[in-house]
Design an enzyme around this catalytic site. Structure first.
Site, PDB file in Angstrom:
ATOM      1  N   ASP A 132      13.001  13.921   1.970  1.00 41.80           N
ATOM      2  CA  ASP A 132      11.683  13.919   1.334  1.00 41.80           C
ATOM      3  C   ASP A 132      10.632  13.742   2.416  1.00 41.80           C
ATOM      4  O   ASP A 132      10.747  12.834   3.239  1.00 41.80           O
ATOM      5  CB  ASP A 132      11.545  12.758   0.340  1.00 41.80           C
ATOM      6  CG  ASP A 132      12.308  13.045  -0.946  1.00 41.80           C
ATOM      7  OD1 ASP A 132      13.216  13.884  -0.918  1.00 41.80           O
ATOM      8  OD2 ASP A 132      11.969  12.433  -1.976  1.00 41.80           O
ATOM      9  N   LYS A 139       7.154  17.545  -5.153  1.00 42.28           N
ATOM     10  CA  LYS A 139       7.261  16.281  -5.873  1.00 42.28           C
ATOM     11  C   LYS A 139       5.879  15.688  -5.979  1.00 42.28           C
ATOM     12  O   LYS A 139       5.086  15.785  -5.034  1.00 42.28           O
ATOM     13  CB  LYS A 139       8.201  15.375  -5.073  1.00 42.28           C
ATOM     14  CG  LYS A 139       8.520  14.055  -5.706  1.00 42.28           C
ATOM     15  CD  LYS A 139       9.638  13.393  -4.901  1.00 42.28           C
ATOM     16  CE  LYS A 139       9.774  11.927  -5.263  1.00 42.28           C
ATOM     17  NZ  LYS A 139      10.782  11.240  -4.481  1.00 42.28           N
ATOM     18  N   LYS A 165       9.616  18.013  -9.147  1.00 40.39           N
ATOM     19  CA  LYS A 165      10.056  16.650  -9.415  1.00 40.39           C
ATOM     20  C   LYS A 165       8.856  15.745  -9.637  1.00 40.39           C
ATOM     21  O   LYS A 165       8.156  15.410  -8.685  1.00 40.39           O
ATOM     22  CB  LYS A 165      10.888  16.126  -8.243  1.00 40.39           C
ATOM     23  CG  LYS A 165      11.326  14.682  -8.427  1.00 40.39           C
ATOM     24  CD  LYS A 165      12.336  14.260  -7.381  1.00 40.39           C
ATOM     25  CE  LYS A 165      12.722  12.814  -7.585  1.00 40.39           C
ATOM     26  NZ  LYS A 165      13.677  12.350  -6.591  1.00 40.39           N
TER      27      LYS A 165
END
Lengths: 233, 914
Positions: free
Chosen positions: A70, A133, A169
């Site tokens: 991430d 995300k 996400k």
């Protein structure tokens, strides 16, 4: 993992004419919510780490066997409109990730406007993110429905332009099973049912599991579980 | 898990594979349960109870989605109607006597009952009978309907200051003549009942169940006294029987398309018909290049699936600027493809069946396809009963401007996408599309968006939204819904309606100094040229001009030979100053509505013609309001009034009024009104001129225009037009009809007696002829139906039929105000922008002070229809209300320009002598 998003050249034309009407998006989100009444990484969490440090961190993580990375984008690049810089930065991270999957965290609560969210999403996808995300979960404003709608619309647009399906996400602030179902509805509405797979849609919600367990407990037993009856989430 | 098994749900693995929504565990459908509780055999709801006349043939109420018979109602006939009228008439006095607060309270209680206990039942019945998806009927539709009921109820409870002295009309019939949602009915029913009228609702059997439930709710616990709300189901022709009942003082038609209404109204002369409620039509959406395309596409698809509650199905036309047309089409296709078509009773459904009685738009789509347009159609999923009542969501793109799909509104989930080059072209196309009831502009660029919205002719313009409807923010661009008291006045009778005791001779028909047609044409053209500039000036600038003129008049001396007295001058100055002050503050008001904010401002009509045919001076106080609000005025003034008008004009022009904004022509004859009308001004004041020829003129619609009467001064104000015809439609009584529309060599109009229905029928037949020759009327020969006694009083019978009511003024002597044009209120929302404009605002406002001032207390309202509402004025203001209420009842209605003749003294008798 499904086919990786190789990214594209930086196409500023895709985002130069983007407008997002906030009231309309909010109304749309409200509507979908009403239907239902009838029915975590590198640079974490602030994204203020110097790029060099970020890249080193990523390389180390990949070396240690991480399969998913991430990254958090530098919000100052978005706020000042340096799209080329943003693209380059994510591109470098992508290269550092190697074969690992890369999720790009946009920290949407701090991007200023929905139009910026849309543009940052597009840039992140062009630079090769496999997932976008909403947030780390540590910002003041986390995954809200309007933000989600805008990001999903960007994903759809990217799909129409390139044919690659990028995952989505939402993270942070999702605490109840009901909210999770609304997210499912939103994804189905905006992206279609083909995005409703673990490869393309995930929920980042550390406290959600407990609520889901509670709901399952309720549906099986008819009463909610006491605190000690379920494992700590 | 047991619950899942009980639902008959698929195994979990399969659910995850398909990710389909599961069935919603619902008990028995509350709508069906209600029908079942009545044994699926309903009756009429009359006098607070069920009326089930024995031995009557029964009509079937069908489910919209399948055509299955869900209940039966007895076929209403004239005896049922008589019983209902009698019940309503019996209840009328007591209901009116209850007083506003009590009435308001009871209506609020009705809304509460509907909202809390029976919401589910009502929503289910609406979905069952009307085919709108349950999520709409249960949610937005019902919410809007309740607001439409609660707002007038609240107004009645408070006692609005603008309504002092107003009395109810009595029994009002509401005829549902087409597909009509509950909210549309409540839109009219709320003000009607709040004002103290009793209602008689006539419905088709298909639409009856929800209305009967509403009736039953009103009877439960005596929320409304028996007889206040009566619901009758019957065959379509039932409303014709109304003409046998003089107690029914007004008839409001809902949901009918324009042409059908025309047939209904003109074919059956019943009293006081008014075009209320939604007109059939479609929504035009303009998507400019700075639009949020995704949001626009989502909203457009939702509107195509289920149109806004107040508009029946009419399809949707999307005008997309070239730069975004392709991207928008892609998004629209994706959204349409994702719409869930299905049983309207399923909460998940987004697209229900076509409304009952609507043919599928198959022909239109086919024709577009043959013309080479691309037709994108979503395949229908498996549907109940083979789905023959359903139509798939369809997108037509690449159609020519002349294509059938643009010329005619097609009901159903049908989108037509048309690329346009610029906002200007979008405005031009949107203005030229027939039968559009509302428009929406999508653009993030606020300047472009506002400017585009401003130039659209539609009554209601949304900005970046497609579904903001609220009684306080203007509902459907109707004439009567900006202000609550206006909505209530629609069903009220003003205190000044009594006919005056004034008897004045008519002016000679034609005199030498009458303006000729070329002069009038030039004057109107000059005014038209000046209108945009003057109308777009800021209020403050217009106010400065008026103040300057007032100051100049102060210095000048009114000379008696001009017909101006010191007193007239004084009141004129006061009018100038008052309207200057008012227009300065007339910039509009922001109104909060659910979902956004609306700014309502008023806009000018354009060119207003004033024809004054009485041998008395023109009340100049009429002109400042018209000018203040940005209209341009062409006055044909009699010799007695021309001097002061000229003086006023000089003062105004010296103060900065554009020369064309006030044109004065000398005129004296009763003919100048219809000559002026032929120049097609946007509005027309006729004071004591020839009413009947004018009516004939007004009755002619433009060829090919089905929704708007563009030919005549009442363009788009069909309602006012029908109101004007009202006195002639009461019963089939004799009227005088001119056999020569142009004065004959002796300067006379020859009048003949014919029956009113004959007159109208002949008129309808000869519309084409009348229309084709606007300057002369060779077709008038056809109008000579039957020679009668040369001249009789026009209104003798008329008065008789009205019973207790004061005899309405006779047609020819009536001071007649005709209205028209496009203009009125412009609203814009702040958060979710929405613009709305009255499509049929009326002639510039006159002041309340007129009633006692210059008109010598004649006090006859310029209500052309005796049951009609007072003719509203251009700019019922959002400002100055507090101050106004203190003054002499400054109503916004048109006060009389001329004293209507008492019936006993037919004005035409003088004419006969010539």
């Amino acid at each position: 993992m499904a086919g990786r998003n190789p990214g594209t050249e930086l196409e500023l034309g895709w985002i130069s004419k983007v407008y997002v009407n906030r009231p309309a998006v909010v109304r749309h989100a409200e509507q979908i919510k009403k239907w239902k009444t009838v029915k975590v990484a590198a640079g974490f969490p602030s994204g203020q780490t110097p790029l060099e440090a970020k890249l080193t961190e990523i390389r180390l993580a990949v070396e240690y066997g991480a399969r998913e990375i991430d990254i958090v984008i530098s919000r100052s690049l978005v706020l000042t409109g340096q799209w080329e810089g943003l693209y380059e930065e994510i591109r470098l991270c992508r290269a550092a990730c190697g074969e690992a999957h890369m999720k790009t965290i946009l920290a949407t609560g701090e991007l200023g406007s929905l139009a910026n969210v849309y543009k940052a999403s597009m840039i992140a996808m062009m630079a090769g993110s496999d997932f976008i995300k909403t947030s780390t979960g540590k910002e003041v404003e986390n995954a809200t429905f309007p933000v989600g709608i805008v990001m999903m619309r960007a994903i759809k647009e990217y799909y129409w332009q390139t044919g690659y399906k990028v995952g989505f996400k939402p993270a942070g602030g999702i605490r109840t099973a009901k909210e999770a179902i609304t997210w499912l509805m939103l994804v189905k509405e905006e992206l279609g049912v083909e995005w409703l797979t673990p490869e393309l849609f995930r929920l980042g919600a550390s406290s959600l599991l407990g609520d889901i367990e509670q709901q399952v407990f309720y549906h099986v037993t008819g009463s909610y579980a006491l605190q000690h009856e379920l494992a700590m989430a | 898990m047991a619950a899942l098994v009980a639902l008959g749900a698929a195994p979990v693995a399969k659910i995850f594979a398909t990710m389909e929504e599961g069935p919603i565990p619902a008990g028995i459908n509350p709508g069906e349960a209600w029908l079942e509780s009545h044994g699926r055999s309903l009756g009429h709801f009359v006098a607070g109870t069920w009326l089930k006349p024995p031995g009557r043939m029964s009509l079937e109420c069908q489910e919209a989605a399948t055509g299955r018979t869900v209940a039966v109602v007895p076929a209403g006939d004239s005896s049922d109607l008589a019983a209902a009228v009698a019940a309503a008439a019996a209840a009328a006095e007591a209901w009116a006597g209850l007083g506003g607060p009590e009435r308001g309270q009871r209506l609020t209680r009705l809304a509460t009952t509907l909202d809390s206990d029976r919401r589910g039942t009502m929503g289910a019945l609406l979905a069952l009978a009307g085919g709108r998806p349950l999520c709409q009927t249960l949610g937005a539709d019902l919410d809007l309907g309740l607001r439409l009921l609660q707002v007038p109820a609240g107004g009645a409870q408070l006692g609005l200051p603008g309504l002092e002295g107003w009395t109810p009309l009595g029994v009002v019939a509401v005829v549902l003549a087409g597909p009509c949602s509950l909210s549309a009915l409540l839109w009219k029913l709320g003000p009607l009942l709040a004002m103290g009228n009793t209602a008689l609702v006539l419905s088709s059997p298909a639409a009856a169940p929800p209305l009967l439930l509403l009736g039953e709710l009103s009877g439960e616990g005596a929320v409304l006294p028996p007889g206040v709300l009566n619901v009758l189901a019957g065959p379509p022709g039932l409303c014709q029987a109304l003409r046998a009942h003089p107690e029914v003082t007004s008839v409001t038609f809902l949901g009918a398309a324009q042409e059908e209404l025309q047939a209904l109204v003109w074919g059956s002369p019943c009293r006081g018909p008014r075009l209320g409620g939604p007109r059939g039509g479609r929504v035009v959406v303009i998507v400019l290049d700075s639009a949020d395309l995704d949001s626009a596409a989502a909203a457009i698809a939702a509107t195509a699936a289920t149109p806004p509650a107040l508009f029946p199905w009419g399809g949707c036309v999307v005008l997309a600027q070239d730069a975004v047309a392709v991207a928008l089409e892609q998004r629209l296709r994706a959204r349409l493809g994702a719409l869930r078509v299905g049983d309207p009773l399923d909460p998940k459904t987004e697209v229900g069946p076509l409304p009952p009685g609507t043919p599928p738009p198959e022909g239109v789509v086919q024709e577009a396809h043959e013309e080479g347009a691309q037709v994108f159609q979503v395949p229908l999923p498996p549907l109940p009963e083979g789905g023959h009542r359903f139509y798939p969501p369809t997108l037509i793109s690449g159609a020519a401007l002349t294509s059938c799909c643009l010329r005619e509104p097609a009901p159903g989930p049908l989108l037509v996408l048309l690329p346009v080059r610029s906002p200007n072209e979008a405005v031009a196309v949107a203005s030229a599309l027939p039968q559009t009831v509302a428009a929406a502009v999508w653009a993030q660029d606020i300047t472009v968006a506002l400017d585009t919205a401003d130039r659209l002719p539609q009554g209601l313009v949304w900005l970046n939204a497609l579904d903001l409807l609220d009684p306080s923010g203007g509902c459907a661009g109707g004439a009567m819904d900006t202000d609550l008291d206006e909505a209530l006045r629609e069903f009220g009778c003003p205190p000044w309606e009594q006919p005056p005791e004034v008897d004045e001779p008519l002016s000679p028909l034609v005199t030498a100094d009458d303006p000729g047609d070329p002069d009038l044409a030039q004057a109107v053209a000059a005014a038209r040229g000046a209108a945009p500039g003057w109308g777009r000036l800021a209020g403050a600038c217009r106010a400065r001009v008026l103040r300057g003129a007032a100051a100049a008049l102060w210095g000048g001396h009114g000379t008696p030979k001009d017909g101006g007295s010191g007193d007239t001058d004084g009141s004129l100055r006061r009018a100038l100053l008052r309207w200057a002050a008012r227009v300065e503050r007339g910039g509009g008001a922001v109104q909060e509505v659910p979902g956004g904010r609306v700014l309502v401002t008023r806009r000018p009509l354009g060119v207003v013609g004033v024809a004054w045919g009485w041998p008395r001076p023109l009340p100049l106080e009429l002109l400042p309001p018209a000018l203040a609000l940005g209209n341009c005025v062409v006055v044909a003034a009699p010799p007695g009034g021309a001097g002061p008008v000229q003086r006023l004009r000089k003062a105004l022009v010296a103060a900065g009024l554009p020369g064309g904004a006030l044109m004065v022509l000398p005129g004296n004859s009763r003919g100048s009104g219809s000559r002026l009308a032929r120049q097609r001004p946007d509005g027309l004041w006729l004071c004591g001129t020839d009413a009947v020829p004018l009516l004939l003129l007004l009755a002619a619609p433009a060829p090919g225009s089905c929704c708007f009467f563009t030919f005549n001064p009442v363009s788009s104000t069909f309602r006012a037009h029908v109101n004007n015809l009202t006195p002639w439609l009461l019963l089939d009584y004799p009227v005088a009809m001119p056999s020569n529309l142009e004065p004959d060599p002796q300067g006379c109009v020859r009048l003949e007696m014919v029956n009113v229905s004959q007159l109208l029928e002949t008129l309808v037949q000869n519309l084409g002829v009348l229309q084709g020759r606007p300057s002369h009327f060779p077709g008038c020969a056809h109008l000579r139906c039957q020679p009668g006694p040369a001249l009789t009083s026009l209104a003798v019978r008329h008065e008789g039929t009205l019973g207790a009511r004061q005899g309405p003024p006779s047609p020819a002597g009536h001071g007649l105000v005709l209205l028209g044009g496009v203009g009125g209120a412009l609203g814009l929302a702040a958060a979710a922008w929405m613009l709305w404009r009255r499509p049929c605002a009326q002639v510039g406002p006159l002041e309340g002070t007129l009633g006692d001032g210059c008109l010598g207390g004649t006090g006859g309202a310029l209500r052309v229809g005796d049951t009609g509402d007072a003719v509203g004025v251009g700019c019922p203001g959002v400002t100055g209300r507090a101050e106004d209420t203190g003054s002499t009842g400054e109503h916004w209605e048109v006060l009389p320009l001329s004293p209507p003749q008492p019936s006993q003294a037919p004005p035409t008798s003088e004419q006969d002598g010539t």
